[in-house]
Design a protein around this motif. Structure first.
Motif, mmCIF file in Angstrom:
data_model
loop_
_atom_site.group_PDB
_atom_site.id
_atom_site.type_symbol
_atom_site.label_atom_id
_atom_site.label_comp_id
_atom_site.label_asym_id
_atom_site.label_seq_id
_atom_site.Cartn_x
_atom_site.Cartn_y
_atom_site.Cartn_z
ATOM 1 N N ARG A 38 19.400 -98.122 -76.884
ATOM 2 C CA ARG A 38 18.520 -98.004 -75.716
ATOM 3 C C ARG A 38 19.369 -97.799 -74.477
ATOM 4 N NH1 ARG A 38 13.221 -99.962 -75.964
ATOM 5 N NH2 ARG A 38 12.657 -100.639 -78.045
ATOM 6 N N VAL A 39 18.885 -96.956 -73.584
ATOM 7 C CA VAL A 39 19.515 -96.750 -72.276
ATOM 8 C C VAL A 39 18.476 -97.106 -71.233
ATOM 9 C CG1 VAL A 39 20.557 -95.085 -70.701
ATOM 10 C CG2 VAL A 39 21.051 -94.945 -73.151
ATOM 11 N N VAL A 43 14.512 -96.156 -75.755
ATOM 12 C CA VAL A 43 15.241 -95.606 -76.891
ATOM 13 C C VAL A 43 15.781 -94.237 -76.522
ATOM 14 C CG1 VAL A 43 15.026 -94.765 -79.266
ATOM 15 C CG2 VAL A 43 13.899 -96.892 -78.590
ATOM 16 N N GLU A 44 17.057 -94.024 -76.840
ATOM 17 C CA GLU A 44 17.704 -92.733 -76.547
ATOM 18 C C GLU A 44 18.234 -92.155 -77.851
ATOM 19 O OE1 GLU A 44 18.378 -89.604 -75.270
ATOM 20 O OE2 GLU A 44 18.170 -90.816 -73.460
ATOM 21 N N ILE A 57 23.213 -100.101 -71.441
ATOM 22 C CA ILE A 57 23.159 -99.635 -72.822
ATOM 23 C C ILE A 57 22.974 -100.844 -73.720
ATOM 24 C CG2 ILE A 57 24.414 -98.449 -74.663
ATOM 25 C CD1 ILE A 57 25.348 -97.811 -71.091
ATOM 26 N N GLU A 58 22.014 -100.766 -74.637
ATOM 27 C CA GLU A 58 21.754 -101.835 -75.597
ATOM 28 C C GLU A 58 21.940 -101.286 -76.999
ATOM 29 O OE1 GLU A 58 17.946 -103.871 -74.886
ATOM 30 O OE2 GLU A 58 17.876 -102.745 -73.009
ATOM 31 N N VAL A 59 22.697 -102.026 -77.817
ATOM 32 C CA VAL A 59 22.910 -101.636 -79.210
ATOM 33 C C VAL A 59 23.222 -102.890 -80.026
ATOM 34 C CG1 VAL A 59 25.349 -101.081 -78.822
ATOM 35 C CG2 VAL A 59 24.179 -100.093 -80.770
#
Length: 88
Positions: A38-39, A43-44, A57-59
């Protein structure tokens, strides 16, 4: 890092590699295309998405905020004068 005008940017896949979330571009591609990144909360799925300073940024349950400030060369540690030179 590339400049879009005067704004520095970085591709999403490169940011994931630099942050240590993946080891290769291929691993980044898999995570991104699977919708696991996710940015700024969304969701990207584009691995070449151009990120800017301040993007979140999420991961894999972790998140980080992108900082694209260049290091100040005056603050760099000088080489150790007593160290042995590297082998040629």
């Amino acid at each position: 890092m590339t400049d879009e005008g005067d704004v520095p940017t970085l591709p999403l896949a490169a940011a994931l590699k630099l942050a240590g979330h993946v080891g290769t571009g291929g691993q980044a591609k898999q995570l991104i295309q699977a919708g696991e990144v996710r940015v700024n909360g969304e969701v990207e799925t584009r691995r070449k998405r151009r990120l800017r300073a301040g993007d979140e940024i999420e991961v894999a349950g972790a998140s980080f905020v992108l900082d694209l400030d260049a290091p100040d060369p005056d603050e760099a540690d000088p080489p150790d004068a007593d160290a042995d030179p590297p082998d040629a």
